[in-house]
Motif scaffolding. Sequence first.
Motif, mmCIF file in Angstrom:
data_model
loop_
_atom_site.group_PDB
_atom_site.id
_atom_site.type_symbol
_atom_site.label_atom_id
_atom_site.label_comp_id
_atom_site.label_asym_id
_atom_site.label_seq_id
_atom_site.Cartn_x
_atom_site.Cartn_y
_atom_site.Cartn_z
ATOM 1 N N ALA A 33 0.853 -1.189 0.000
ATOM 2 C CA ALA A 33 0.000 0.000 0.000
ATOM 3 C C ALA A 33 0.889 1.239 0.000
ATOM 4 O O ALA A 33 2.011 1.203 0.497
ATOM 5 C CB ALA A 33 -0.921 0.012 1.208
ATOM 6 N N SER A 34 0.364 2.300 -0.555
ATOM 7 C CA SER A 34 1.112 3.560 -0.575
ATOM 8 C C SER A 34 1.006 4.248 0.785
ATOM 9 O O SER A 34 0.083 3.963 1.555
ATOM 10 C CB SER A 34 0.551 4.480 -1.661
ATOM 11 N N PRO A 35 1.920 5.155 1.073
ATOM 12 C CA PRO A 35 1.818 5.904 2.323
ATOM 13 C C PRO A 35 0.473 6.632 2.461
ATOM 14 O O PRO A 35 -0.083 6.679 3.556
ATOM 15 C CB PRO A 35 2.988 6.879 2.249
ATOM 16 N N ALA A 36 -0.046 7.166 1.380
ATOM 17 C CA ALA A 36 -1.339 7.863 1.434
ATOM 18 C C ALA A 36 -2.467 6.899 1.799
ATOM 19 O O ALA A 36 -3.353 7.231 2.595
ATOM 20 C CB ALA A 36 -1.634 8.551 0.110
ATOM 21 N N GLU A 37 -2.445 5.689 1.237
ATOM 22 C CA GLU A 37 -3.473 4.691 1.561
ATOM 23 C C GLU A 37 -3.370 4.273 3.022
ATOM 24 O O GLU A 37 -4.380 4.127 3.709
ATOM 25 C CB GLU A 37 -3.321 3.463 0.653
ATOM 26 N N VAL A 38 -2.145 4.083 3.488
ATOM 27 C CA VAL A 38 -1.927 3.689 4.880
ATOM 28 C C VAL A 38 -2.403 4.798 5.823
ATOM 29 O O VAL A 38 -3.050 4.525 6.835
ATOM 30 C CB VAL A 38 -0.442 3.343 5.119
ATOM 31 N N ALA A 39 -2.119 6.037 5.473
ATOM 32 C CA ALA A 39 -2.567 7.157 6.305
ATOM 33 C C ALA A 39 -4.084 7.183 6.415
ATOM 34 O O ALA A 39 -4.633 7.422 7.496
ATOM 35 C CB ALA A 39 -2.051 8.473 5.731
ATOM 36 N N LYS A 40 -4.773 6.916 5.325
ATOM 37 C CA LYS A 40 -6.244 6.879 5.352
ATOM 38 C C LYS A 40 -6.737 5.764 6.265
ATOM 39 O O LYS A 40 -7.696 5.943 7.016
ATOM 40 C CB LYS A 40 -6.802 6.691 3.945
ATOM 41 N N GLN A 41 -6.091 4.604 6.201
ATOM 42 C CA GLN A 41 -6.490 3.482 7.042
ATOM 43 C C GLN A 41 -6.235 3.789 8.516
ATOM 44 O O GLN A 41 -7.060 3.466 9.380
ATOM 45 C CB GLN A 41 -5.736 2.225 6.631
ATOM 46 N N MET A 42 -5.111 4.430 8.793
ATOM 47 C CA MET A 42 -4.786 4.783 10.175
ATOM 48 C C MET A 42 -5.773 5.820 10.713
ATOM 49 O O MET A 42 -6.244 5.706 11.838
ATOM 50 C CB MET A 42 -3.359 5.304 10.263
ATOM 51 N N GLN A 43 -6.097 6.821 9.889
ATOM 52 C CA GLN A 43 -7.048 7.842 10.320
ATOM 53 C C GLN A 43 -8.417 7.236 10.572
ATOM 54 O O GLN A 43 -9.108 7.584 11.544
ATOM 55 C CB GLN A 43 -7.136 8.962 9.288
ATOM 56 N N ALA A 44 -8.830 6.306 9.713
ATOM 57 C CA ALA A 44 -10.119 5.651 9.889
ATOM 58 C C ALA A 44 -10.155 4.876 11.209
ATOM 59 O O ALA A 44 -11.170 4.883 11.919
ATOM 60 C CB ALA A 44 -10.410 4.719 8.706
ATOM 61 N N ALA A 45 -9.054 4.212 11.539
ATOM 62 C CA ALA A 45 -8.982 3.461 12.798
ATOM 63 C C ALA A 45 -9.094 4.403 14.001
ATOM 64 O O ALA A 45 -9.789 4.098 14.975
ATOM 65 C CB ALA A 45 -7.690 2.655 12.862
ATOM 66 N N VAL A 46 -8.427 5.550 13.930
ATOM 67 C CA VAL A 46 -8.489 6.510 15.028
ATOM 68 C C VAL A 46 -9.908 7.051 15.165
ATOM 69 O O VAL A 46 -10.451 7.129 16.268
ATOM 70 C CB VAL A 46 -7.481 7.656 14.802
ATOM 71 N N LEU A 47 -10.531 7.419 14.055
ATOM 72 C CA LEU A 47 -11.894 7.939 14.111
ATOM 73 C C LEU A 47 -12.867 6.895 14.628
ATOM 74 O O LEU A 47 -13.796 7.208 15.380
ATOM 75 C CB LEU A 47 -12.318 8.453 12.742
ATOM 76 N N ASN A 48 -12.658 5.643 14.239
ATOM 77 C CA ASN A 48 -13.515 4.560 14.723
ATOM 78 C C ASN A 48 -13.345 4.369 16.229
ATOM 79 O O ASN A 48 -14.334 4.181 16.938
ATOM 80 C CB ASN A 48 -13.179 3.265 13.976
ATOM 81 N N ALA A 49 -12.118 4.444 16.696
ATOM 82 C CA ALA A 49 -11.872 4.283 18.132
ATOM 83 C C ALA A 49 -12.424 5.474 18.907
ATOM 84 O O ALA A 49 -12.869 5.326 20.041
ATOM 85 C CB ALA A 49 -10.376 4.131 18.389
ATOM 86 N N LYS A 50 -12.404 6.631 18.289
ATOM 87 C CA LYS A 50 -12.923 7.839 18.934
ATOM 88 C C LYS A 50 -14.415 7.734 19.166
ATOM 89 O O LYS A 50 -14.939 8.198 20.154
ATOM 90 C CB LYS A 50 -12.607 9.057 18.052
ATOM 91 N N GLY A 51 -15.100 7.050 18.228
ATOM 92 C CA GLY A 51 -16.531 6.847 18.373
ATOM 93 C C GLY A 51 -17.409 7.901 17.841
ATOM 94 O O GLY A 51 -17.302 8.966 17.539
#
Length: 51
Positions: A33-51
């Motif tokens: 995966a590209s760094p941009a794709e990974v960043a999107k996945q990481m941000q999604a995980a943080v937002l999901n954990a945030k609730g």
Amino acid sequence: MTSWLPDGCPHIPFGAGSSAAGDPLGKIFDQTASPAEVAKQMQAAVLNAKG
């Protein structure tokens, strides 16, 4: 930047959400995966954990 985190936040940098946010990093190292794709996945995980 972390003003939205509640006291005792369980997901950053430790807790159940930390692996969800950190696991995508491996995709950069194995070039699946590209760094941009990974960043999107990481941000999604943080937002999901945030609730």
